[in-house]
Design a protein around this motif. Sequence first.
Motif, mmCIF file in Angstrom:
data_model
loop_
_atom_site.group_PDB
_atom_site.id
_atom_site.type_symbol
_atom_site.label_atom_id
_atom_site.label_comp_id
_atom_site.label_asym_id
_atom_site.label_seq_id
_atom_site.Cartn_x
_atom_site.Cartn_y
_atom_site.Cartn_z
ATOM 1 N N LEU A 173 26.753 -32.745 12.972
ATOM 2 C CA LEU A 173 27.842 -33.393 13.702
ATOM 3 C C LEU A 173 28.909 -33.903 12.742
ATOM 4 N N GLY B 78 29.953 -37.659 19.846
ATOM 5 C CA GLY B 78 28.687 -37.199 19.271
ATOM 6 C C GLY B 78 27.924 -38.349 18.625
ATOM 7 N N GLU B 79 28.625 -39.186 17.894
ATOM 8 C CA GLU B 79 27.969 -40.329 17.241
ATOM 9 C C GLU B 79 27.369 -41.265 18.291
ATOM 10 N N GLN C 171 20.868 -35.204 24.489
ATOM 11 C CA GLN C 171 20.608 -34.277 23.392
ATOM 12 C C GLN C 171 21.344 -32.951 23.611
ATOM 13 N N LEU D 220 25.001 -33.461 22.937
ATOM 14 C CA LEU D 220 25.221 -33.610 21.502
ATOM 15 C C LEU D 220 25.224 -32.248 20.815
ATOM 16 N N GLU D 221 24.274 -31.401 21.204
ATOM 17 C CA GLU D 221 24.192 -30.094 20.564
ATOM 18 C C GLU D 221 25.367 -29.201 20.949
ATOM 19 N N ALA E 119 10.456 -44.920 22.405
ATOM 20 C CA ALA E 119 9.269 -44.106 22.663
ATOM 21 C C ALA E 119 8.200 -44.369 21.606
ATOM 22 N N GLU E 120 8.633 -44.489 20.361
ATOM 23 C CA GLU E 120 7.678 -44.749 19.287
ATOM 24 C C GLU E 120 7.008 -46.105 19.484
ATOM 25 N N LEU F 223 7.254 -36.745 19.448
ATOM 26 C CA LEU F 223 8.262 -37.728 19.016
ATOM 27 C C LEU F 223 8.877 -37.293 17.683
ATOM 28 N N LEU G 242 17.018 -34.331 16.210
ATOM 29 C CA LEU G 242 18.182 -35.208 16.342
ATOM 30 C C LEU G 242 18.848 -35.400 14.984
ATOM 31 N N THR H 223 20.802 -32.306 14.001
ATOM 32 C CA THR H 223 22.019 -32.214 14.812
ATOM 33 C C THR H 223 23.047 -33.219 14.314
ATOM 34 N N CYS I 165 20.350 -41.360 21.649
ATOM 35 C CA CYS I 165 19.093 -40.613 21.494
ATOM 36 C C CYS I 165 18.147 -41.324 20.538
ATOM 37 N N LYS I 166 18.697 -41.870 19.470
ATOM 38 C CA LYS I 166 17.870 -42.527 18.466
ATOM 39 C C LYS I 166 17.213 -43.772 19.059
ATOM 40 N N HIS J 94 24.308 -39.662 19.575
ATOM 41 C CA HIS J 94 23.245 -39.739 18.571
ATOM 42 C C HIS J 94 22.589 -41.115 18.588
ATOM 43 N N LEU K 5 14.331 -42.649 21.126
ATOM 44 C CA LEU K 5 13.171 -42.254 20.318
ATOM 45 C C LEU K 5 12.470 -43.479 19.741
ATOM 46 N N ASP K 6 13.264 -44.468 19.303
ATOM 47 C CA ASP K 6 12.658 -45.695 18.764
ATOM 48 C C ASP K 6 11.841 -46.383 19.843
ATOM 49 N N ARG L 134 12.748 -36.382 16.763
ATOM 50 C CA ARG L 134 13.453 -37.103 15.709
ATOM 51 C C ARG L 134 14.105 -36.152 14.733
ATOM 52 N N PHE M 23 17.433 -38.711 27.952
ATOM 53 C CA PHE M 23 17.396 -38.296 26.553
ATOM 54 C C PHE M 23 17.780 -36.820 26.426
#
Lengths: 64, 382
Positions: B308, A34-35, A7, A10-11, A48-49, B294, B301, B304, A41-42, A38, A45-46, B298, A3
Amino acid sequence: LTFEEAQRELEQIVQRLESGEAPLDEALKLWERGEELHRFCKERLDAAEGKIEELAGRARTAKP
Amino acid sequence: VKVEAIDYGDRKVYSVGAFNRGVALWLSRLPTVWVEGEVTELRRQARWASVFFTLKDPHDGSCLGVSMPRGQFDGLRLELADGDRVHVYGRPELFSARGEFRLRALSLERFGLGEHLAALERLKRKLADEGLFAAERKRPLPLLPERIGLVTGNDAAAKRDVLTAITTRFPPANVLVAETYVQGPRAAGAVVEALRALCREGVDVVVVARGGGSFEDLLPFSEERLVRAISDCPVPVVSAVGHEQDTPLCDLAADVRASTPSVAGRLVVPDLAQLLERLDRSRSGLERGARRSLERERHRLERTHERLGRAPRLLVERNRARLEQFAGRLRALSPRATLERGYAIVRSGEEIVRSGRAVETGERIDVELAEGGFGARVEKTR
């Protein structure tokens, strides 16, 4: 790819794009990449949640 | 001296005198020692060669007859009274004429409270010099002992106090109790043995508890071997002996000193309810922390991501604008735009006419305008 790595990349891409130095062709390629990052990464995060919710639920049911 | 028996067939028989002499002979080989006790029944008469008194053990009431040459006794000017504590230096003896066993005193010292305190002070200094009471020797108590050893008297309130305090705070505590003498001459050795037994059984902390008592009751807890055993104990020791104002030497050698047995009990176990509460708080903190991190990720991201898309769009817009600009300039350079402004192109045959000298009067020419055109004839050249 972790991740954090995604990230960071991406930055870096965003910074490169915002600097305005990239030619259009490159800018579009960078955007696409980049997309992709993204989305990756999303998803992480999902996931992880989901894990947090699962653990929290388990802890609540384990409580005496 | 020879002790002869008379033979009656196969039975050896001694006369009383011979028997007493024999025992007296045997006793006389015993070493000279110090004996401590209280003086009672002191009997002294001017016509007697010796002074007699009975030495009594204040703990269990054991008695021992003592005799001392009168001149020697008087020379000491002790003015002893019944109940006075003394140390007698002497050897056991049998008074053959009466078959009475007693201690033949060679020397006698009063040993009262002051002497006790002085002896205690000497011992304290010696052990302190050896570093037995040093702060850096103190070990921390285990946070969550698996098994607690308790050395205490068999029906002592101290025992109940320690156990109550432990189980109130930490109900699942595992306590191994070693009941022992906590008073009298056997106490020190018994406590030392109990300590060792508990350590052999496997405990990770030991409480030595004894309720309050007189100065003398607590003396065993200042005996050198007990103090050393506590300081040598492989696991931490909590000492709760006597009341707040008493400081037996075992308190100084212990890793932690508790003012009462109840306090000792509370010291060796954590508060279970508090422990569970803290654990619960930590767990919810854990969950909160995970959620917070978390959310942070989020957010980052998202920001960013916004940036983008924005940058390339802007780039395209900029390029488009530049293109428009060039297109405009391109258009401005095309002849059609010139014609739009009212200019005309004049041709003679295929040639564009740029000068009046290039045509002749009466020649046919073609005129092209922004919209359409017409043929014409030159009337006059200039």
